[in-house]
Design a protein around this motif. Sequence first.
Motif, mmCIF file in Angstrom:
data_model
loop_
_atom_site.group_PDB
_atom_site.id
_atom_site.type_symbol
_atom_site.label_atom_id
_atom_site.label_comp_id
_atom_site.label_asym_id
_atom_site.label_seq_id
_atom_site.Cartn_x
_atom_site.Cartn_y
_atom_site.Cartn_z
ATOM 1 N N ALA A 1 35.182 -36.239 2.303
ATOM 2 C CA ALA A 1 36.580 -36.185 1.861
ATOM 3 C C ALA A 1 36.726 -36.790 0.470
ATOM 4 N N THR A 2 36.022 -37.893 0.226
ATOM 5 C CA THR A 2 36.074 -38.540 -1.092
ATOM 6 C C THR A 2 35.453 -37.627 -2.154
ATOM 7 N N GLU A 3 34.323 -37.009 -1.840
ATOM 8 C CA GLU A 3 33.683 -36.086 -2.777
ATOM 9 C C GLU A 3 34.581 -34.884 -3.057
ATOM 10 N N PHE A 4 35.237 -34.361 -2.021
ATOM 11 C CA PHE A 4 36.140 -33.228 -2.196
ATOM 12 C C PHE A 4 37.323 -33.633 -3.075
ATOM 13 N N ASP A 5 37.900 -34.811 -2.813
ATOM 14 C CA ASP A 5 39.024 -35.287 -3.631
ATOM 15 C C ASP A 5 38.614 -35.416 -5.094
ATOM 16 N N HIS A 6 37.418 -35.945 -5.342
ATOM 17 C CA HIS A 6 36.927 -36.078 -6.713
ATOM 18 C C HIS A 6 36.735 -34.694 -7.345
ATOM 19 N N ALA A 7 36.164 -33.767 -6.572
ATOM 20 C CA ALA A 7 35.956 -32.407 -7.084
ATOM 21 C C ALA A 7 37.293 -31.758 -7.439
ATOM 22 N N ILE A 8 38.315 -31.988 -6.639
ATOM 23 C CA ILE A 8 39.648 -31.437 -6.920
ATOM 24 C C ILE A 8 40.214 -32.060 -8.203
ATOM 25 N N GLU A 9 40.011 -33.360 -8.396
ATOM 26 C CA GLU A 9 40.474 -34.018 -9.628
ATOM 27 C C GLU A 9 39.808 -33.397 -10.856
ATOM 28 N N VAL A 10 38.499 -33.179 -10.788
ATOM 29 C CA VAL A 10 37.767 -32.571 -11.902
ATOM 30 C C VAL A 10 38.272 -31.141 -12.126
ATOM 31 N N LEU A 11 38.445 -30.384 -11.045
ATOM 32 C CA LEU A 11 38.945 -29.017 -11.152
ATOM 33 C C LEU A 11 40.331 -28.992 -11.797
ATOM 34 N N GLU A 12 41.211 -29.864 -11.372
ATOM 35 C CA GLU A 12 42.564 -29.910 -11.929
ATOM 36 C C GLU A 12 42.527 -30.201 -13.424
ATOM 37 N N GLU A 13 41.723 -31.176 -13.807
ATOM 38 C CA GLU A 13 41.621 -31.543 -15.223
ATOM 39 C C GLU A 13 41.045 -30.393 -16.048
ATOM 40 N N GLN A 14 39.974 -29.793 -15.566
ATOM 41 C CA GLN A 14 39.314 -28.735 -16.337
ATOM 42 C C GLN A 14 40.143 -27.450 -16.380
ATOM 43 N N THR A 15 40.824 -27.111 -15.291
ATOM 44 C CA THR A 15 41.672 -25.919 -15.352
ATOM 45 C C THR A 15 42.867 -26.149 -16.267
ATOM 46 N N SER A 16 43.364 -27.369 -16.335
ATOM 47 C CA SER A 16 44.453 -27.671 -17.270
ATOM 48 C C SER A 16 44.003 -27.439 -18.713
ATOM 49 N N VAL A 17 42.803 -27.893 -19.037
ATOM 50 C CA VAL A 17 42.265 -27.669 -20.381
ATOM 51 C C VAL A 17 42.084 -26.171 -20.628
ATOM 52 N N LEU A 18 41.509 -25.468 -19.649
ATOM 53 C CA LEU A 18 41.278 -24.035 -19.792
ATOM 54 C C LEU A 18 42.596 -23.282 -19.976
ATOM 55 N N TRP A 19 43.619 -23.604 -19.181
ATOM 56 C CA TRP A 19 44.895 -22.897 -19.275
ATOM 57 C C TRP A 19 45.599 -23.192 -20.605
ATOM 58 N N ARG A 20 45.469 -24.413 -21.104
ATOM 59 C CA ARG A 20 46.029 -24.708 -22.430
ATOM 60 C C ARG A 20 45.357 -23.858 -23.499
ATOM 61 N N ARG A 21 44.034 -23.770 -23.421
ATOM 62 C CA ARG A 21 43.294 -22.953 -24.383
ATOM 63 C C ARG A 21 43.646 -21.476 -24.221
ATOM 64 N N GLU A 22 43.823 -21.039 -22.998
ATOM 65 C CA GLU A 22 44.167 -19.641 -22.749
ATOM 66 C C GLU A 22 45.556 -19.310 -23.297
ATOM 67 N N ARG A 23 46.489 -20.235 -23.188
ATOM 68 C CA ARG A 23 47.822 -20.013 -23.783
ATOM 69 C C ARG A 23 47.703 -19.808 -25.290
ATOM 70 N N THR A 24 46.904 -20.625 -25.939
ATOM 71 C CA THR A 24 46.683 -20.489 -27.377
ATOM 72 C C THR A 24 46.034 -19.142 -27.688
ATOM 73 N N THR A 25 45.036 -18.769 -26.885
ATOM 74 C CA THR A 25 44.363 -17.484 -27.068
ATOM 75 C C THR A 25 45.328 -16.331 -26.849
ATOM 76 N N SER A 26 46.168 -16.429 -25.825
ATOM 77 C CA SER A 26 47.134 -15.358 -25.542
ATOM 78 C C SER A 26 48.122 -15.185 -26.689
ATOM 79 N N HIS A 27 48.525 -16.280 -27.296
ATOM 80 C CA HIS A 27 49.410 -16.184 -28.463
ATOM 81 C C HIS A 27 48.716 -15.407 -29.591
ATOM 82 N N ALA A 28 47.462 -15.739 -29.826
ATOM 83 C CA ALA A 28 46.723 -15.055 -30.889
ATOM 84 C C ALA A 28 46.488 -13.588 -30.532
#
Length: 157
Positions: A9-36
């Motif tokens: 459960a602890t490993e899964f929670d950590h994996a979800i935290e990493v996923l949330e952080e990395q998808t946030s970065v990816l979606w921010r970059r994708e918004r910039t890409t979509s504008h371009a």
Amino acid sequence: MEAAADRDATEFDHAIEVLEEQTSVLWRRERTTSHALAKNVHPEMEPAAYGILTLLQREGSLRATDIATSIGVGKPSVSRQLAGLERLGLVSRQLDPSDARSQRVLLTARGRQQLAAAQAGRRTAFTTLMRSWDPEDVETLGLLIARLNSTYKKDTW
């Protein structure tokens, strides 16, 4: 047994935290890409309209209500975007052959051409960006993103 479940459960929670952080970065970059990308299709096109064009490219012709449902926004927003795309000559409307009371929206030849050119540029950028990756890793990433996207179809938030 309980300690292993707690560790899992602890490993899964950590994996979800990493996923949330990395998808946030990816979606921010994708918004910039979509504008371009939107600007590459047409300098006056709003970035939100890019998704409508790709949806029409994939599906052919759709009613405005179907577009709104597919992209998860209200019909007034879609109507405004469609009016802008029509003004730019990227989409057109035609009577729905199965229901003469409604219209279907489709890409114009110009819309198909300009969207394809923008997408080719995006593929070139991805190729340059990921040239050092193993092809199997690129394929795996694509499959995992597709799985994530299909999971979103089931969301309840």
